[in-house]
Every structure is written in structure tokens, then in C-alpha cells.
Design a protein around this motif. Sequence first.
Motif, PDB file in Angstrom:
ATOM      1  N   LEU A 120      28.822  14.727 -12.505  1.00 23.86           N
ATOM      2  CA  LEU A 120      30.402  14.210 -12.777  1.00 23.86           C
ATOM      3  C   LEU A 120      30.399  14.215 -14.361  1.00 23.86           C
ATOM      4  CD1 LEU A 120      30.538  11.431 -10.231  1.00 23.86           C
ATOM      5  CD2 LEU A 120      31.459  13.841  -9.991  1.00 23.86           C
ATOM      6  N   THR A 170      34.557  16.849 -12.616  1.00 21.37           N
ATOM      7  CA  THR A 170      33.368  17.461 -12.443  1.00 21.37           C
ATOM      8  C   THR A 170      32.949  18.258 -13.840  1.00 21.37           C
ATOM      9  OG1 THR A 170      33.914  19.331 -11.388  1.00 21.37           O
ATOM     10  CG2 THR A 170      33.828  17.382 -10.019  1.00 21.37           C
ATOM     11  N   LEU A 230      33.559  19.906  -0.788  1.00 18.03           N
ATOM     12  CA  LEU A 230      32.810  19.938  -1.842  1.00 18.03           C
ATOM     13  C   LEU A 230      31.458  19.130  -1.741  1.00 18.03           C
ATOM     14  CD1 LEU A 230      35.852  18.797  -4.114  1.00 18.03           C
ATOM     15  CD2 LEU A 230      34.972  21.052  -3.990  1.00 18.03           C
ATOM     16  N   ILE A 233      29.377  15.876  -3.689  1.00 16.32           N
ATOM     17  CA  ILE A 233      30.459  15.238  -4.561  1.00 16.32           C
ATOM     18  C   ILE A 233      30.374  13.613  -4.095  1.00 16.32           C
ATOM     19  CG2 ILE A 233      32.924  14.883  -5.301  1.00 16.32           C
ATOM     20  CD1 ILE A 233      31.462  16.835  -6.872  1.00 16.32           C
TER      21      ILE A 233
END
Length: 432
Positions: A120, A170, A230, A233
Motif C-alpha cells: 500500500l 496500492t 485483489l 489487499i
Amino acid sequence: MGFFLGLVLGVIVGVGLVMAFARSENARSKRRGELAATVAAFSRMTVEDSRKLLPAEFYPSWVVFSQRQKFGYHFLLTDLFVNWLNAELTKIWPYVNQAASELIRSSVEPVLEQYKSVILSSLKFSKLTLGTVAPQITGISIIEDDKSGITMEFEMQWDGNPSIILDIRTRLGVSLPIQVKNIGFTGVFRLIFKPLVDEFPCFGAVSFSLREKKKLDFTLKVVGGDLSSLPGISDAIEGTIRDAIEDSITWPVRKVIPILPGDYSDLELKPTGILEVKLVQAKDLTNKDIIGKSDPYSELYIRPLRDRIKTSKVINNDLNPIWNEHFEFIVEDASTQHLTVKIYDDEGLQPSEFIGCAQVSLKDLQPGKVKDIWLKLVKDLEIQRDRKDRGQVILKIIINSLLFLIFPSLLIILTLLSSVPFLNHYVIIHSQ
């Protein structure tokens, strides 16, 4: 004749009524005395006395607090007080919501940035309100072991309807609005009114902290999308949120709010000692592999923050691993903190499989003295219903206060100074 007969009967009846009245008053007086004695006996009851009369399982969850005293020991008054507090909290919740939302945004957002995962690049609040449902106070206790202040603990439960949206970016340049939903929280908040002063409101500052986090559940959802598409995440965001809560408000971390002008730096969190741990070995670990044996490694921590968790090396194909590794941990409050040990089976590229865990209370350690400890591994530290034998872990532990560590250094410095000819006279004079 009739007159005298009536007079005699009147006297007899009158005397009888007087005697009956006197006897009735004596009986009522005796009952009042017995009732007063009973009330006095109840007022002297302690928590231990109440536990002898009625087993703990018959009390509500907020009545029995380990090592604590209930609010004046009067459970009925406490219940009424809790109900009153909940009613008042519901009334003022719209204003608390606004103030708390701004406080959370300003204090938690920097911590979220600090603990964000490597995948991130940015994590901030785009929307934050706590909703219309106020938390419910389920218990109150007062800690009376500090005469320089007043410590109160509130057990709270919150199943609210907040509106929290995180703006996630991200490293790949993807921007995602993540909604935090279905928050369920149960915990104990601690308020410390300290120091006590002779000026209204009779305390100089208020410190607050999340003393115990019993439950914290939430779900994450991409606004208009699916987070499962994803991989990684969701775990990264959840880990960041939990680390932020742990580092910003969970005891022994505390927020100090000055009420009266003054210096309250002594109330802030400070290191008090160093815990030295030698992870010796584990014995008879549960085998998690179908073919061969587990490849165990350990994680050790006092506060479960990523930069404070220590990890041992992996011992391949061994249910009785020997590590003999040394670790050091910062101690901030030995009276409440614990050392936690968790053992996993390394699965390579797959997630590690949990074997068992154990915990040591730092208050049970004698400063400056090495202690050999054998700990039985369990599945859960909170709910110990697991009867399965998961093995043992062996530790050597010593806790040293900072004063204990600083004092030898001062002696060395004084010795070196006294060995210098032109400082020798100065050191001797000023050490007297």
C-alpha cells in the motif's frame, strides 16, 4: 353499681390496650434492630463474601471483575448508575459522534500511514462517522490501588452502524474505496483522573486507554466491487487497522488530556524495563504434517505490533526443536503486560499452520532474577477449553528495570572520571 362495674371494666380494657400497644412497639423495635443489623452486615460485604453466597456463574458479566472492586459493592446501585449513564450517553451521542470522529481521524490516520503494508502506498479516511447507535456500558469498576489518583474502568459493547470509507492506493497505482462494515466491539476502557488537586474539578488531567480488547470484528468491502478479486489487499488492510488500534490506544498506551494547566509528562507512556528471553526449546509438539514432521518456528511479543514481534528460526522436520535464541523486549507496565509465545508449522509459500500458544505474566517475575519456565501450549489464551495435548515450550526469562541497567553505567563513568588526574579531586569533592 353499674357505674363502678363499667369503671372497673374500662380500667381493665385500658390497661390491656396499653400493654398490647407496648408489646407491639417492643416487637417492632426488635424487628427494626434486626433489620438494621442485617443492612449493616450487607454494607460490610466484600466481593469475596458475595462469591461465597452466590457462585460467579449466576452474576451478569459486568459484576465479577478479577482483582477489581465493584462500584461501592452495591450491585443494585451500580446497575441503576449504568442504566442512567447509558440513557445520558444515548442523548449526547450525536455530539460525541462528531467530536470522536474528528479525534479518530486526526490521531489514527498518521498511525495507519505508519503501519501500512508494503503493498500500500497510501491509506486515509475519505469518510468517517460513528453512526447513530451509541455504545452500551455494561459494567463499572474502580481500582483503588493508587492513592494519587482515581482509576475507573468501563466495560462497553458496541454493535454500531458507522459509515467508514478508506481511500486506499496500492503500489501499482490502483485506487480503491474500502468500506469498513459490521463492526462489533467489546472491551474495557480505563479512565485515570490524576493528579488529585485542591482546585475544581479536583484532578489535573484525564488519561484514557483501551484496557482490554475482548472482541473486535469487522468486514471490508470495496465500494462497487469485490475485494476477493485483489488477493492480499484485505489481509494487508486488516493488519494495518489492528496495528493502528494496538499502537494508538491499547493499554499501556494512553491519551493524556490536560484539564488544569500543568506538566503531565509523567503520565505519558515510558519504558520501565527490559525483558530478556531465551527461547530454549519445545517438546512433544503436535504434528501438523501428513508426510514427515512439522517445521516449527516461534513468534514472541509483549505488544503485538509488527516491529515488536520477534521470530525464531525454523527447525525443519522436528517435534522437539531446540532454538537457544535470545530476544529482548521493552516493558512499559510490568503489572499488566504479558509475554506471549506462539508456535507455528512453516508451510513454505503457503500460510503457516498454528500449533499452540502460551503466555507469561510479567508481574510474576522477580526483577534481576533468571527464571526457568515450562509452559503448556493451548489453542486459545482467552477460552481454554482445549483438552488436546499440543506440547510445551521452555524459556529462560529475566526482567530488569531501567534503573538497574543505568546504575552500573553510572558507576563505570564515575570510575573512569576518577581515574583522570585533574578530575579526580573534582569527582571526590562533589560525590560527598
